[in-house]
Design a protein around this motif. Sequence first.
Motif, PDB file in Angstrom:
ATOM      1  N   UNK A 323      44.041 -14.830   1.031  1.00 51.69           N
ATOM      2  CA  UNK A 323      43.921 -13.390   0.791  1.00 51.69           C
ATOM      3  C   UNK A 323      43.693 -13.114  -0.697  1.00 51.69           C
ATOM      4  N   UNK A 324      44.408 -13.826  -1.553  1.00 48.48           N
ATOM      5  CA  UNK A 324      44.258 -13.639  -3.006  1.00 48.48           C
ATOM      6  C   UNK A 324      42.845 -13.978  -3.461  1.00 48.48           C
ATOM      7  N   UNK A 325      42.269 -15.057  -2.917  1.00 43.83           N
ATOM      8  CA  UNK A 325      40.889 -15.431  -3.274  1.00 43.83           C
ATOM      9  C   UNK A 325      39.903 -14.341  -2.878  1.00 43.83           C
ATOM     10  N   UNK A 326      40.016 -13.864  -1.635  1.00 42.50           N
ATOM     11  CA  UNK A 326      39.073 -12.862  -1.124  1.00 42.50           C
ATOM     12  C   UNK A 326      39.246 -11.532  -1.838  1.00 42.50           C
ATOM     13  N   UNK A 327      40.491 -11.096  -1.997  1.00 38.75           N
ATOM     14  CA  UNK A 327      40.719  -9.810  -2.669  1.00 38.75           C
ATOM     15  C   UNK A 327      40.319  -9.867  -4.137  1.00 38.75           C
ATOM     16  N   UNK A 328      40.475 -11.029  -4.752  1.00 43.02           N
ATOM     17  CA  UNK A 328      40.031 -11.179  -6.136  1.00 43.02           C
ATOM     18  C   UNK A 328      38.533 -10.993  -6.259  1.00 43.02           C
ATOM     19  N   UNK A 329      37.802 -11.616  -5.344  1.00 40.71           N
ATOM     20  CA  UNK A 329      36.338 -11.475  -5.346  1.00 40.71           C
ATOM     21  C   UNK A 329      35.935 -10.023  -5.115  1.00 40.71           C
ATOM     22  N   UNK A 330      36.533  -9.400  -4.093  1.00 39.31           N
ATOM     23  CA  UNK A 330      36.184  -8.014  -3.785  1.00 39.31           C
ATOM     24  C   UNK A 330      36.599  -7.077  -4.918  1.00 39.31           C
ATOM     25  N   UNK A 331      37.790  -7.307  -5.481  1.00 41.34           N
ATOM     26  CA  UNK A 331      38.271  -6.446  -6.541  1.00 41.34           C
ATOM     27  C   UNK A 331      37.382  -6.469  -7.769  1.00 41.34           C
ATOM     28  N   UNK A 332      37.014  -7.667  -8.206  1.00 36.87           N
ATOM     29  CA  UNK A 332      36.158  -7.797  -9.388  1.00 36.87           C
ATOM     30  C   UNK A 332      34.771  -7.217  -9.101  1.00 36.87           C
ATOM     31  N   UNK A 333      34.245  -7.493  -7.903  1.00 42.49           N
ATOM     32  CA  UNK A 333      32.918  -6.993  -7.533  1.00 42.49           C
ATOM     33  C   UNK A 333      32.913  -5.467  -7.466  1.00 42.49           C
TER      34      UNK A 333
END
Length: 528
Positions: A323-333
Amino acid sequence: MCVEGDGCELESCGKSDLVHTLSGTMSPGLKSNADLHPCKPGQKFRASLLRCRSPAAAAGILSFGNVLNYMDRYTVAGVLLDIQKHFTVTDSEAGLLQTVFICSFMVAAPIFGYLGDRFNRKVILSCGIFFWSAVTLSSSFITKEYYWLFVLSRGLVGIGESSYSSISPTIIGDLFTNNTRTMVLSIFYFAIPLGSGLGYILGSSAKHAAGDWHWALRVSPVLGMTAGTLILFCVPEPKRGSADQLGVQLKARTTWACDMKALAKNRSYVFSSLASAAVSFATGAFGMWIPQYLYRAQVVQKTVIPCTEEPCSIKDSLIFGAITCVTGFLGVLIGAASTRLCRQKTERADPLVCAVSMLGSAIFICFIFVAAKKSIVGAYICIFIGETLLFLNWAITADILMYVVIPTRRATAVALQSFTSHILGDAGSPYLIGLISDALQKSYAHSALWQFLSLGYALMLCPFVIILGGMFFLATALFFLDDRDAAEKQCPPPHTQAAASSVFSAAEAVCTEEGQGGRDLSLLIDSI
């Protein structure tokens, strides 16, 4: 595009091509043909190595190193339950691991910031990575009688990782500018949630594969050594301010005390640093305790059996890491896209986007503690949305710093911001949450329900800190334009930049005609 080959004949170079040297660029037509000779094998290798030192390659390598930095940091959190069982320690003692790490990290940050503004940055980065890799590997062999030594090793790792976080963003700041810099910084800071998530996944997977949690600490050091070597040989050392065309004007150095005084008067920098501290407080506490909290919730719901011996279940660490990996990608994007879109409407877009995302994140983080009592799936959904909104502001905060701080002061500014965000944030939050949890469950130490509730009550401190961080970003928006304009006034006007460029070009021609090469060119420019 051609690369200087130590005075040897350049292959596939046209008259109009630029030759990239260690000290600048020049046209191969300026070099005297009498000085050219066939390239030796070693010179060809050096030319090929220099050709690889493109800004894009450097950004990729630095981002890879940032992933490893955070992956190593959160590998311990991925196997925290096993560490507690192995060393027989309480919640507060386990939280001390992260607190000691962050304390050493923040104390070392200003020192590396000072060095990064004055000495070769990539050498400092490489030495830091080699150091923490060696310490992490050594810590995996510490026996259960020496928990204090294990805690000390995390402190030493924090010193090594501090050099990277303080200096690497400034290299990117000197390689790119404007929207390109925002995009590259977004990729660089996406490495934080990606590395954090991979830390949980790596720690859990290595423990599961080897049947021993110690192996979780033996993978990242190998990757760290690789990253350190790549940085040493493949990342250029750009002149400070070169991307902003300030390389000639900003030669003069100010004292450390003068830098501190200027940064303290920079209101946008101060408020954004305090907001970063709020983010660090929440991410530090969540990163250490959320998998443990969800595990205790499932014990209360009787969907899992309590862990009494090693190795413990890895499911929650794996899910939280993913979840941290995916949310990090979405958050930065989403953060980069939202900022670019909002800049068309207002020049205060950067701090305003951060403020809105922080306030929205606090709402969904509150819902985690409500949902966890009945539904683990519901808790994970709230974590997903809350983390996405929280991770939105990482790259934007770094970009705010680049706008309001002059290039020759950026490494110091990054280091001081890191120090502030850690000392007020994740330096104490994991230990504080553990301490509150221990205090609340004293009367019912053997109750699984009270262990779950006490940790939840302690974690409820985080949403209130996040709201405070949102207020600090709103304060940043009030002063952002004034501080940005003040920084831009220290940039040379267009005619000054043109004059500096003419001097540089003339000096290049003179040095080339005399066959002096790149080293004499640098000396001549320094004297001018």
